[in-house]
Scaffold this active site. Structure first.
Site, PDB file in Angstrom:
ATOM      1  N   LYS A 108       0.854  -1.191   0.000  1.00  0.00           N
ATOM      2  CA  LYS A 108       0.000   0.000   0.000  1.00  0.00           C
ATOM      3  C   LYS A 108       0.878   1.225   0.000  1.00  0.00           C
ATOM      4  O   LYS A 108       2.026   1.169   0.466  1.00  0.00           O
ATOM      5  CB  LYS A 108      -0.889   0.020   1.253  1.00  0.00           C
TER       6      LYS A 108
HETATM    7  P1  NAD Z   1     -12.848   7.781  -3.047  1.00  0.00           P
HETATM    8  O1  NAD Z   1     -11.814   8.810  -2.841  1.00  0.00           O
HETATM    9  O2  NAD Z   1     -13.361   7.542  -4.425  1.00  0.00           O
HETATM   10  O3  NAD Z   1     -14.131   8.134  -2.160  1.00  0.00           O
HETATM   11  C1  NAD Z   1     -14.076   8.332  -0.797  1.00  0.00           C
HETATM   12  C2  NAD Z   1     -15.373   9.029  -0.412  1.00  0.00           C
HETATM   13  O4  NAD Z   1     -15.481   9.063   0.995  1.00  0.00           O
HETATM   14  C3  NAD Z   1     -15.444  10.455  -0.901  1.00  0.00           C
HETATM   15  O5  NAD Z   1     -16.567  10.568  -1.738  1.00  0.00           O
HETATM   16  C4  NAD Z   1     -15.649  11.270   0.370  1.00  0.00           C
HETATM   17  O6  NAD Z   1     -16.590  12.277   0.190  1.00  0.00           O
HETATM   18  C5  NAD Z   1     -16.151  10.229   1.330  1.00  0.00           C
HETATM   19  N1  NAD Z   1     -15.910  10.564   2.720  1.00  0.00           N
HETATM   20  C6  NAD Z   1     -14.756  10.947   3.303  1.00  0.00           C
HETATM   21  N2  NAD Z   1     -14.978  11.163   4.614  1.00  0.00           N
HETATM   22  C7  NAD Z   1     -16.277  10.877   4.842  1.00  0.00           C
HETATM   23  C8  NAD Z   1     -17.096  10.893   5.975  1.00  0.00           C
HETATM   24  N3  NAD Z   1     -16.615  11.239   7.166  1.00  0.00           N
HETATM   25  N4  NAD Z   1     -18.405  10.543   5.842  1.00  0.00           N
HETATM   26  C9  NAD Z   1     -18.885  10.193   4.647  1.00  0.00           C
HETATM   27  N5  NAD Z   1     -18.152  10.156   3.546  1.00  0.00           N
HETATM   28  C10 NAD Z   1     -16.871  10.492   3.632  1.00  0.00           C
HETATM   29  O7  NAD Z   1     -12.313   6.462  -2.373  1.00  0.00           O
HETATM   30  P2  NAD Z   1     -12.732   4.957  -2.677  1.00  0.00           P
HETATM   31  O8  NAD Z   1     -11.814   4.427  -3.701  1.00  0.00           O
HETATM   32  O9  NAD Z   1     -14.202   4.863  -2.891  1.00  0.00           O
HETATM   33  O10 NAD Z   1     -12.327   4.248  -1.299  1.00  0.00           O
HETATM   34  C11 NAD Z   1     -13.219   4.183  -0.191  1.00  0.00           C
HETATM   35  C12 NAD Z   1     -12.774   3.068   0.738  1.00  0.00           C
HETATM   36  O11 NAD Z   1     -12.795   1.835   0.031  1.00  0.00           O
HETATM   37  C13 NAD Z   1     -11.356   3.196   1.299  1.00  0.00           C
HETATM   38  O12 NAD Z   1     -11.333   2.624   2.584  1.00  0.00           O
HETATM   39  C14 NAD Z   1     -10.545   2.338   0.348  1.00  0.00           C
HETATM   40  O13 NAD Z   1      -9.341   1.874   0.940  1.00  0.00           O
HETATM   41  C15 NAD Z   1     -11.520   1.216   0.097  1.00  0.00           C
HETATM   42  N6  NAD Z   1     -11.256   0.432  -1.120  1.00  0.00           N
HETATM   43  C16 NAD Z   1     -11.213   1.035  -2.359  1.00  0.00           C
HETATM   44  C17 NAD Z   1     -10.999   0.248  -3.484  1.00  0.00           C
HETATM   45  C18 NAD Z   1     -11.003   0.823  -4.868  1.00  0.00           C
HETATM   46  O14 NAD Z   1     -10.915   0.035  -5.826  1.00  0.00           O
HETATM   47  N7  NAD Z   1     -11.135   2.128  -5.069  1.00  0.00           N
HETATM   48  C19 NAD Z   1     -10.814  -1.130  -3.352  1.00  0.00           C
HETATM   49  C20 NAD Z   1     -10.894  -1.720  -2.082  1.00  0.00           C
HETATM   50  C21 NAD Z   1     -11.124  -0.909  -0.984  1.00  0.00           C
END
Ligand code: NAD
Length: 416
Positions: A108
């Site tokens: 990561k």
């Molecule tokens: P992203 O940046 O696309 O979206 C994150 C979202 O979270 C944003 O829209 C933001 O507005 C919101 N956010 C932040 N703080 C918040 C709060 N306090 N309350 C509500 N919403 C809030 O990120 P993502 O890629 O969707 O990742 C989200 C989670 O999923 C992370 O934990 C990431 O590690 C995990 N994840 C992502 C992927 C991927 O393929 N993108 C894969 C596995 C896991």
């Protein structure tokens, strides 16, 4: 359980690993190898802001384990990025890739930075500088970055271009790329799609149907918005979605494609017909059947777990439930579908993207989605079988399967 009330994220993931080690009977010396990251790189990321001022940020790449294949994992840009958290997330990637049985290890990365006010020019410089700083330890057969919080396909395009300027054509060095640069059809929505595939399976084993199931989702970025859209299209009643502006709620259900279009156009859920706006954290404690945390880590913890009403928690985010809260939920009979299963769709399609890049051959979106479903259904069945055989929780079962696979690969290499 009091001593586990507050753990840093790496301690928390290792706590889950230690539970699995106890259940598998792997030796204590093996446990230490499995918990210790292979390599941690901290880099300086200096960039000149548009104002002309020079600013320096700290970036990290933690490579946890590569006994089953090249290191693999996303990069996040967020002010809360700290090495302890990156270490935890790298470790989770090792267990996730092992659980869904793709030939990768875990890594990561991240930069401690608030990019919300960055121009495109500043974001490009930040991305290129970071990848230059870590370029010696990444590569298509060494370590393959991908998107995570506040990084996206455009940033992957800059990562790729910077790496290729130094090393020549190497599309497989990064996944989550735009289609025009060798990205895979279906990658953008893969994590959300995977979450709903796993939810469908979980409900099927409980004898329930989507139509009678209400859902609340925290976070409306890549994972949350796609999980929401696909849940809505699949017949679930999605009653709440949240973002940094608060929680949009309608007990009768929300048309997620329509609210996503509204938010895209206006920047907020506010003003969408039929919803009531509630405080952001309320999304976690609404009277729903399924809660999908899909934003930050540790959002369900000792302070709020007693207020959580959902009967199923599907971990779209990484590490959204602390060990203390996990134990409290399990004691109450709440089903927690662990992150390493629930959000494994993203890395699975990243693997498909890498395979396509290496073969110089593009699959159709249908092929990608079918193969994704096939792998996740199999992983879910394996977890449920282990739950039955060992009488443990789904998280324990998922970690048992993953730890056994990594321990076996490490032992065969002579590392244990
Ligand atoms: P992203 O940046 O696309 O979206 C994150 C979202 O979270 C944003 O829209 C933001 O507005 C919101 N956010 C932040 N703080 C918040 C709060 N306090 N309350 C509500 N919403 C809030 O990120 P993502 O890629 O969707 O990742 C989200 C989670 O999923 C992370 O934990 C990431 O590690 C995990 N994840 C992502 C992927 C991927 O393929 N993108 C894969 C596995 C896991």
């Amino acid at each position: 359980m009091n001593n586990h009330k507050h753990m840093d994220p790496a301690e928390a993931v290792n706590y889950f690993v230690a539970r699995a080690v106890q259940l598998t009977g792997v030796s204590a010396s093996t446990e230490k190898v499995l918990m210790t990251p292979h390599r941690e790189l901290r880099v300086e990321v200096p960039i000149r802001r548009d104002s002309g001022e020079l600013e320096t940020y700290l970036g990290y790449r933690v490579q946890h384990d590569n006994s089953r294949g090249p290191f693999k994992g996303g990069v996040r840009f967020h002010p809360s990025v700290q090495v302890e958290e990156v270490r935890a997330l790298a470790s989770l990637m090792t267990w996730k890739t092992a659980l869904v049985d793709i030939p990768f290890g875990g890594a990561k990365g991240g930069i401690e930075v608030d990019v919300s006010e960055f121009s495109m020019n500043e974001l490009e410089h930040l991305s290129r500088t970071f990848i230059r700083q870590i370029s010696r330890i990444i590569g298509p057969t060494m370590d393959i970055p991908a998107p995570d919080m506040y990084t996206n396909s455009q940033i992957m395009a800059w990562f790729l271009d910077e790496f290729e300027q130094l090393n020549g054509h190497a599309p497989a060095v990064v996944t989550g790329k735009p289609l025009a640069l060798g990205g895979s059809p279906g990658r953008t929505e893969a994590t959300g799609r995977g979450a709903i595939i796993v939810l469908d399976e979980a409900l099927r084993t409980m004898g329930r149907t989507p139509g009678e199931t209400s859902v609340a989702i925290q976070g409306f970025g890549n994972v949350g918005s796609w999980a929401g859209k696909l849940a809505h299209r699949g017949g679930y009643k999605v009653v709440a979605v949240s973002g940094t502006e608060g929680t949009a709620y309608n007990g009768g259900g929300i048309d997620i494609d329509a609210i996503a279009a509204h938010r895209e156009a206006t920047g907020s859920f506010e003003g969408f017909a039929g919803i009531e706006m509630l405080p952001g954290d309320d999304v976690l404690t609404l009277p729903v059947d399924v809660l999908i945390p899909a934003a930050l880590g540790e959002v369900i913890n000792a302070d709020n777990v007693a207020d959580v009403q959902a009967q199923i928690i599907l971990e779209g985010a990484n590490h959204p439930v602390t060990p203390w809260a996990d134990a409290a939920l399990t004691d109450r009979g709440v089903t927690v579908v662990p992150d390493i299963l629930a959000n494994a769709g993203g890395v699975t399609v990243s693997y498909f993207e890498w395979v396509q890049n290496i073969q110089h051959f593009r699959w159709t979106e249908r092929q990608v989605n079918e193969r994704l479903e096939e792998r996740l259904v199999l992983a879910h069945q394996h977890v449920m079988q282990t739950v039955e055989d060992r009488g443990c929780s789904q998280r324990e079962a998922a970690f048992v399967i993953a730890v056994e696979r990594v321990a076996e690969a490490s032992a065969l290499r002579g590392m244990l």
